[in-house]
Design a protein around this motif. Structure first.
Motif, PDB file in Angstrom:
ATOM      1  N   TRP A   1     -32.217 -69.025 -25.162  1.00 31.39           N
ATOM      2  CA  TRP A   1     -31.769 -68.284 -26.275  1.00 31.39           C
ATOM      3  C   TRP A   1     -31.906 -66.618 -25.980  1.00 31.39           C
ATOM      4  O   TRP A   1     -32.999 -66.192 -25.583  1.00 31.39           O
ATOM      5  N   ARG A   2     -31.232 -65.849 -26.364  1.00 31.19           N
ATOM      6  CA  ARG A   2     -31.247 -64.548 -26.375  1.00 31.19           C
ATOM      7  C   ARG A   2     -32.177 -64.009 -27.509  1.00 31.19           C
ATOM      8  O   ARG A   2     -32.016 -64.498 -28.745  1.00 31.19           O
ATOM      9  N   VAL A   3     -33.363 -63.143 -27.473  1.00 28.88           N
ATOM     10  CA  VAL A   3     -34.102 -62.637 -28.584  1.00 28.88           C
ATOM     11  C   VAL A   3     -33.085 -61.469 -29.035  1.00 28.88           C
ATOM     12  O   VAL A   3     -32.551 -60.444 -28.451  1.00 28.88           O
ATOM     13  N   ALA A   4     -32.649 -61.649 -30.172  1.00 33.60           N
ATOM     14  CA  ALA A   4     -31.499 -60.749 -30.906  1.00 33.60           C
ATOM     15  C   ALA A   4     -32.103 -59.317 -31.005  1.00 33.60           C
ATOM     16  O   ALA A   4     -33.247 -59.109 -31.535  1.00 33.60           O
ATOM     17  N   GLY A   5     -31.462 -58.217 -30.379  1.00 33.41           N
ATOM     18  CA  GLY A   5     -31.719 -56.971 -30.274  1.00 33.41           C
ATOM     19  C   GLY A   5     -32.775 -56.520 -29.221  1.00 33.41           C
ATOM     20  O   GLY A   5     -33.097 -55.317 -29.076  1.00 33.41           O
ATOM     21  N   GLU A   6     -33.330 -57.480 -28.357  1.00 36.75           N
ATOM     22  CA  GLU A   6     -34.150 -57.304 -27.047  1.00 36.75           C
ATOM     23  C   GLU A   6     -33.404 -57.702 -25.907  1.00 36.75           C
ATOM     24  O   GLU A   6     -32.486 -58.650 -25.848  1.00 36.75           O
ATOM     25  N   PHE A   7     -33.911 -57.098 -24.896  1.00 41.13           N
ATOM     26  CA  PHE A   7     -33.397 -57.570 -23.468  1.00 41.13           C
ATOM     27  C   PHE A   7     -34.626 -58.485 -23.113  1.00 41.13           C
ATOM     28  O   PHE A   7     -35.359 -58.348 -22.231  1.00 41.13           O
TER      29      PHE A   7
ATOM     30  N   ARG B   1     -41.405 -67.220 -22.727  1.00 40.49           N
ATOM     31  CA  ARG B   1     -40.851 -65.836 -23.273  1.00 40.49           C
ATOM     32  C   ARG B   1     -40.468 -64.893 -22.228  1.00 40.49           C
ATOM     33  O   ARG B   1     -41.587 -64.583 -21.401  1.00 40.49           O
TER      34      ARG B   1
ATOM     35  N   PHE C   1     -29.871 -47.736 -25.850  1.00 39.82           N
ATOM     36  CA  PHE C   1     -30.483 -49.371 -25.685  1.00 39.82           C
ATOM     37  C   PHE C   1     -31.511 -49.470 -24.426  1.00 39.82           C
ATOM     38  O   PHE C   1     -32.465 -49.918 -24.625  1.00 39.82           O
TER      39      PHE C   1
ATOM     40  N   VAL D   1     -37.141 -55.954 -34.551  1.00 37.07           N
ATOM     41  CA  VAL D   1     -36.281 -56.489 -35.427  1.00 37.07           C
ATOM     42  C   VAL D   1     -36.880 -57.475 -36.582  1.00 37.07           C
ATOM     43  O   VAL D   1     -37.719 -58.145 -36.171  1.00 37.07           O
TER      44      VAL D   1
ATOM     45  N   ALA E   1     -30.131 -65.260 -30.803  1.00 34.18           N
ATOM     46  CA  ALA E   1     -28.572 -65.239 -30.340  1.00 34.18           C
ATOM     47  C   ALA E   1     -28.452 -65.875 -29.391  1.00 34.18           C
ATOM     48  O   ALA E   1     -29.068 -66.406 -28.673  1.00 34.18           O
TER      49      ALA E   1
ATOM     50  N   HIS F   1     -27.151 -58.673 -32.187  1.00 34.02           N
ATOM     51  CA  HIS F   1     -27.207 -58.361 -30.724  1.00 34.02           C
ATOM     52  C   HIS F   1     -26.211 -57.551 -30.091  1.00 34.02           C
ATOM     53  O   HIS F   1     -26.628 -56.434 -29.454  1.00 34.02           O
TER      54      HIS F   1
ATOM     55  N   LEU G   1     -26.758 -53.906 -31.400  1.00 30.73           N
ATOM     56  CA  LEU G   1     -27.867 -53.186 -30.726  1.00 30.73           C
ATOM     57  C   LEU G   1     -27.876 -52.782 -29.364  1.00 30.73           C
ATOM     58  O   LEU G   1     -28.121 -51.847 -28.720  1.00 30.73           O
TER      59      LEU G   1
ATOM     60  N   HIS H   1     -27.348 -66.907 -25.668  1.00 31.35           N
ATOM     61  CA  HIS H   1     -27.580 -66.282 -24.557  1.00 31.35           C
ATOM     62  C   HIS H   1     -26.306 -66.379 -23.616  1.00 31.35           C
ATOM     63  O   HIS H   1     -25.869 -67.372 -23.345  1.00 31.35           O
TER      64      HIS H   1
ATOM     65  N   ASN I   1     -35.425 -63.155 -23.580  1.00 23.89           N
ATOM     66  CA  ASN I   1     -35.131 -64.567 -24.095  1.00 23.89           C
ATOM     67  C   ASN I   1     -36.188 -65.205 -24.225  1.00 23.89           C
ATOM     68  O   ASN I   1     -37.310 -65.375 -23.807  1.00 23.89           O
ATOM     69  N   VAL I   2     -35.861 -66.382 -24.983  1.00 26.05           N
ATOM     70  CA  VAL I   2     -37.041 -67.567 -25.224  1.00 26.05           C
ATOM     71  C   VAL I   2     -36.388 -68.690 -24.620  1.00 26.05           C
ATOM     72  O   VAL I   2     -35.113 -69.057 -24.966  1.00 26.05           O
TER      73      VAL I   2
ATOM     74  N   PRO J   1     -35.348 -64.179 -34.749  1.00 26.03           N
ATOM     75  CA  PRO J   1     -34.069 -64.328 -34.625  1.00 26.03           C
ATOM     76  C   PRO J   1     -33.363 -64.451 -33.400  1.00 26.03           C
ATOM     77  O   PRO J   1     -33.693 -63.816 -32.280  1.00 26.03           O
TER      78      PRO J   1
END
Lengths: 93, 93, 93, 93, 93, 93, 93, 93, 93, 93
Positions: free
Chosen positions: A44-50, A6, J74, J81, B85, J65, J68, B87, A52-53, B83
């Motif tokens: 993947w993008r963590v939705a709502g945050e800058f 992460r 931001f 979330v 999203a 995403h 937000l 990337h 990734n996973v 969740p």
């Protein structure tokens, strides 16, 4: 060997826009090269945050450190590493 | 839709061995059915812990809750949902 | 490959003394076999706590999980795993 | 006497590159001298982080403080010290 | 050598009163013997909590572990150890 | 009345060296005056950290606040206060 | 002297109802006596939790510990103590 | 007045099934009565956890405490209360 | 209605002294006006920290937010709000 | 699909007032457009903090995403979330 990663990115809000754009472009190129090399199978993008996973696939811990510490965004990231083993309930797919 | 899940299992150390074996067998069957249904595309063991990292693929939050709360181990687990999203640096593979 | 492990043991204070003695004897045998096999090169007691700091040396994450989850004390321990890479300042000794 | 040390380095991302290079070179020299003196028997990189796990061997707490507070990177580090005792399960090797 | 110790005691609220009284009496005797031996120079109650702050004085980490793990209350305590060095601003008194 | 204090110092790494030296000299003078006045009976360095563990002896909470908030380093410190009571197991010495 | 106290109560959900009622009645009597004695000037319920925020007024840390450790609910509570000083902006009222 | 509430339920995994069913039925009735009374305008399940996020609407803090402490599941829940004010960016709808 | 507030102040250590003095003077005036208006019945200094514990008395959550966000120090503070209800053990005084 | 969002805003205290006013005006316009579009059904101010609790309603994680990360604030916010499912006790209203 698989590692779960992460990454949380903390760029200064007042960074020079050009410097920022250049940094993100180099990150993109680096990341995509690692994907093409087969070392970064999931991203993947963590939705709502800058953030990734990711799951990365490298030969050993030294290769892992080389891959991650080479990221252009490395000086701006908090990174959490979790080694992944085979799960006994996993089916072949 | 993809969700990243970490599950940490806390079984009582003094649980009856038969009850434990039965519980784990039901968990296995449930998990493998969900995998065969395409709802649990990734499942890894966290190395050194009684825990897993998973990615599940369901239609919406309600289906997610139904899937997770139906796990035979649900009453014994700490679950953390993130969740996922797309990337922007992800390449087609 | 080297992994840094911290293990914190939480035995119930009211555990049957014989069961406890037997458990600790089996832990001792298991740990010493792993040391003789070369898989557990470092093992220290955290002074003042029922805990240890270890470095283990195994082929990969799956072997690591097999080694740790096989510990007789595994159901009673909190385990924290940190993969170790070569440090660039390390001298040959 | 052995102490387990974890050091996390937090260099400002915008540090002058020359100042940074000089600082790291001095850290390297200092660390390697301590290793040659026998005071720093183990030094590993935490894979994926600008951090290390070390075991140092000094006469007492005062010598420990002198060693650590003399590190060129000391003003930029979070340091966590854990005193290590002999583990009763440790075999002679 | 001096170590700062904080001990937090967690006795089960439903412990048998006689067992509890006996345990506390043995703790008292053990603690007072260590004080008479010069190994426990400071011992204070944390006001409002079943906890103490102590400074112990022992030869090394192994002696520290022997002293603390021998406490009758050891199985019921959370213990936090901090090695103490001489402070450069300390005056002779 | 006794209070246990832990002070963690966070000086900016890029502070002007002269300003820093002056600040530390004033801290030293202030601390030593308080020790000579009998208000700061114990002062230890936390080994490996820019921090101290202290016991101070003042008339009441207001005097405590005056003493601590007057420290030249006060604006740079995290301070944690714990009131100390007599421990029932303490022997006369 | 004033101390700010937060008390969080953790009674076992399966406690015998009579034992529970008796315990709470004794707590009530103890608390009200301390209020009548002028030692507990403020007592509020934390809305939505089995917890209170209090200000107690006692001569010193030892009296504080005696008051709090004498609470019938003491074995079931987490207690956090904060010494209060006069605020320079406080007006006379 | 609106309060944001998060409730996390911790039922013992080995609770008697009938007792559990009865408890949940009483919780349901209580919650639905509060909804019909207009005191619980929002109630959502946290996906993947035995927890909910709610907004309740009551006259004041005392009514809030009465409502929450009357929940049949209250002895088994961790509750976190956040008072909600009007947001200046909110539009009329 | 009563709210318990803890405010922790974080002023930059290198703030211009005049700006700082002006800010603190305005905070003082604002706080004392609110006290004279009956909205700030309790105000204590946390001994040893640049922080206070307060009880404020306002009509509702919106008035609370107006009062707190109007504080000249608001941009420099961490604020924690706890709604207070009547405690059933409180006696009339 | 509903998501529960908590946003904590951290603007630098020394931000240029005009830049700050412009940023907040753009945030307001963005937020109100999202409300008019039906994507932001609930928005509350956390009383006493520069923070909000929201419920947003979007098609999926990618839309979440986009919504937000497009917020003018931001880069200055911590965002948490939580996906929301239907609660079985919810009545029709």
């Amino acid at each position: 060997m698989l590692y779960h990663i992460r990454m949380d990115v903390n760029l200064p809000a007042d960074m020079d826009p050009e410097e920022r754009a250049d940094l993100l472009a180099r990150e993109r190129a680096y990341s995509q090269q690692a994907q093409r090399d087969g070392h970064w199978p999931h991203l993947w993008r963590v939705a709502g945050e800058f953030a990734n996973v990711s799951v990365v696939d490298v030969a050993d811990h030294d290769e892992l450190h080389a891959l991650l510490s080479g990221l252009p965004l490395f000086p701006y990231m908090d990174i959490e590493v979790t080694p992944l083993a085979v799960h006994p309930n996993k089916i072949d797919q």
